[in-house]
Design a protein around this motif. Sequence first.
Motif, mmCIF file in Angstrom:
data_model
loop_
_atom_site.group_PDB
_atom_site.id
_atom_site.type_symbol
_atom_site.label_atom_id
_atom_site.label_comp_id
_atom_site.label_asym_id
_atom_site.label_seq_id
_atom_site.Cartn_x
_atom_site.Cartn_y
_atom_site.Cartn_z
ATOM 1 N N ILE A 1 -2.792 35.585 -1.821
ATOM 2 C CA ILE A 1 -2.483 34.778 -3.002
ATOM 3 C C ILE A 1 -3.155 33.404 -2.930
ATOM 4 N N MET A 2 -3.430 32.924 -1.714
ATOM 5 C CA MET A 2 -4.146 31.660 -1.578
ATOM 6 C C MET A 2 -5.567 31.804 -2.109
ATOM 7 N N MET A 3 -6.247 32.879 -1.730
ATOM 8 C CA MET A 3 -7.613 33.107 -2.210
ATOM 9 C C MET A 3 -7.636 33.313 -3.719
ATOM 10 N N ALA A 4 -6.651 34.040 -4.235
ATOM 11 C CA ALA A 4 -6.583 34.279 -5.677
ATOM 12 C C ALA A 4 -6.349 32.973 -6.431
ATOM 13 N N SER A 5 -5.482 32.126 -5.900
ATOM 14 C CA SER A 5 -5.162 30.853 -6.552
ATOM 15 C C SER A 5 -6.363 29.916 -6.578
ATOM 16 N N LEU A 6 -7.074 29.831 -5.461
ATOM 17 C CA LEU A 6 -8.248 28.960 -5.400
ATOM 18 C C LEU A 6 -9.356 29.467 -6.324
ATOM 19 N N SER A 7 -9.495 30.791 -6.435
ATOM 20 C CA SER A 7 -10.500 31.360 -7.344
ATOM 21 C C SER A 7 -10.169 31.022 -8.788
ATOM 22 N N LEU A 8 -8.896 31.167 -9.144
ATOM 23 C CA LEU A 8 -8.474 30.838 -10.509
ATOM 24 C C LEU A 8 -8.656 29.352 -10.785
ATOM 25 N N SER A 9 -8.309 28.514 -9.828
ATOM 26 C CA SER A 9 -8.403 27.068 -10.023
ATOM 27 C C SER A 9 -9.851 26.624 -10.217
ATOM 28 N N TYR A 10 -10.793 27.316 -9.560
ATOM 29 C CA TYR A 10 -12.210 26.959 -9.694
ATOM 30 C C TYR A 10 -12.701 27.211 -11.119
ATOM 31 N N LEU A 11 -12.166 28.237 -11.759
ATOM 32 C CA LEU A 11 -12.526 28.530 -13.139
ATOM 33 C C LEU A 11 -11.992 27.457 -14.085
ATOM 34 N N LEU A 12 -10.877 26.852 -13.725
ATOM 35 C CA LEU A 12 -10.277 25.816 -14.567
ATOM 36 C C LEU A 12 -11.006 24.488 -14.401
ATOM 37 N N ASN A 13 -11.224 24.096 -13.137
ATOM 38 C CA ASN A 13 -11.898 22.838 -12.845
ATOM 39 C C ASN A 13 -12.136 22.781 -11.337
ATOM 40 N N PRO A 14 -13.406 22.685 -10.892
ATOM 41 C CA PRO A 14 -13.678 22.619 -9.441
ATOM 42 C C PRO A 14 -12.904 21.503 -8.734
ATOM 43 N N LEU A 15 -12.651 20.396 -9.445
ATOM 44 C CA LEU A 15 -11.876 19.313 -8.851
ATOM 45 C C LEU A 15 -10.431 19.750 -8.601
ATOM 46 N N PHE A 16 -9.938 20.633 -9.455
ATOM 47 C CA PHE A 16 -8.594 21.174 -9.272
ATOM 48 C C PHE A 16 -8.536 22.007 -7.992
ATOM 49 N N THR A 17 -9.608 22.724 -7.692
ATOM 50 C CA THR A 17 -9.684 23.506 -6.456
ATOM 51 C C THR A 17 -9.604 22.587 -5.241
ATOM 52 N N LEU A 18 -10.346 21.478 -5.284
ATOM 53 C CA LEU A 18 -10.296 20.510 -4.184
ATOM 54 C C LEU A 18 -8.897 19.918 -4.044
ATOM 55 N N LEU A 19 -8.270 19.655 -5.185
ATOM 56 C CA LEU A 19 -6.918 19.096 -5.150
ATOM 57 C C LEU A 19 -5.950 20.078 -4.506
ATOM 58 N N LEU A 20 -6.060 21.371 -4.866
ATOM 59 C CA LEU A 20 -5.176 22.374 -4.274
ATOM 60 C C LEU A 20 -5.390 22.490 -2.773
ATOM 61 N N ALA A 21 -6.655 22.441 -2.359
ATOM 62 C CA ALA A 21 -6.963 22.520 -0.928
ATOM 63 C C ALA A 21 -6.370 21.317 -0.190
ATOM 64 N N PHE A 22 -6.498 20.140 -0.803
ATOM 65 C CA PHE A 22 -5.929 18.924 -0.202
ATOM 66 C C PHE A 22 -4.409 18.995 -0.168
ATOM 67 N N TYR A 23 -3.812 19.477 -1.260
ATOM 68 C CA TYR A 23 -2.359 19.639 -1.337
ATOM 69 C C TYR A 23 -1.865 20.566 -0.225
ATOM 70 N N PHE A 24 -2.565 21.683 -0.040
ATOM 71 C CA PHE A 24 -2.190 22.625 1.006
ATOM 72 C C PHE A 24 -2.350 21.978 2.386
ATOM 73 N N GLY A 25 -3.449 21.251 2.572
ATOM 74 C CA GLY A 25 -3.726 20.630 3.857
ATOM 75 C C GLY A 25 -2.687 19.614 4.274
ATOM 76 N N ILE A 26 -2.315 18.709 3.353
ATOM 77 C CA ILE A 26 -1.352 17.678 3.733
ATOM 78 C C ILE A 26 0.042 18.269 3.932
ATOM 79 N N ASN A 27 0.350 19.346 3.214
ATOM 80 C CA ASN A 27 1.657 19.966 3.388
ATOM 81 C C ASN A 27 1.740 20.750 4.691
ATOM 82 N N VAL A 28 0.641 21.359 5.091
ATOM 83 C CA VAL A 28 0.612 22.015 6.399
ATOM 84 C C VAL A 28 0.728 20.968 7.507
ATOM 85 N N ALA A 29 0.013 19.845 7.323
ATOM 86 C CA ALA A 29 0.112 18.754 8.297
ATOM 87 C C ALA A 29 1.539 18.218 8.351
#
Length: 291
Positions: free
Chosen positions: A98-126
């Motif tokens: 579901i992570m790969m599916a979400s990032l793929s969908l987000s890239y279609l909406l806005n590549p910056l949104f994909t970066l935001l999701l990756a950052f969101y995931f990163g800081i929450n894992v940290a």
Amino acid sequence: MFHRQLPLIIVKQLRPKQWTKNLLVFAAPLFSFETVSPIALYNSLAGFLSLCFVSGCVYIVNDYIDREVDRNHPVKRYRPMASGELHPQLAFAFGALIMMASLSLSYLLNPLFTLLLAFYFGINVAYSIRLKHVVIIDIMIIAAGFVLRAIAGGLVIHVPFTPWFLLCTMLLSLFLAIGKRRHELFLLENIKGAHRKVLEQYSYELLDQLSGIVTTATIISYSLFTFTSGRTIHLMWTIPLVIYGMFRYLYLIHIEKKGGAPDKVLFEDRHILITVILYVVSVVAILAYFE
């Protein structure tokens, strides 16, 4: 029987009850509804779902790390991995999909949104691994998650937010995070170190002082937002709703000893729910009539 229940167990692991936090994505179309197209609303919904699934992946990582400690918690011991209902490897495999599916969908909406999701995931894992044990930083990371949700709402429909709105979001998020910590301190007063290590560094006095500062700053910031957002000045009529909502939440924290789960309070407390509904209706009506 186990296989039939597996989909429900996986959904439970994603914590759909927590998805109400991601409704902040719709703040962008709410304050721009008069210019929002059906496609933009579709994008907002897609962005909401992407955030829900990415946050679900965060919960998988968090519950895996905390599964031993959660077994000693009066509520969290019923989570799928802590209770033994869900095997960790299966949870991780589903989370990766579901992570790969979400990032793929987000890239279609806005590549910056994909970066935001990756950052969101990163800081929450940290946060799950280390930062939740660092006093003050822990609640600031929680607040940052809400700010990222607000920014995401603007990215998916390509609408910018004013700094005042993002500041209000951050302060309100801090307010909720402080309330959550206070409730945890009350709930686990006698065994606080055994569950969440950072609670040993908090006290009622400190949290109450922080709450007072953030409450005042939120009300002032929101008031300034209504005057300087570039929209109609009549948004000021929503200020009493914000004040009442925050005061009601303080009442629930201090008198009824609630506040551990803000998403739960939203649906269980009739006063909070009505206030939120009135706020949304008021914003729509004011922007529709005065602009």
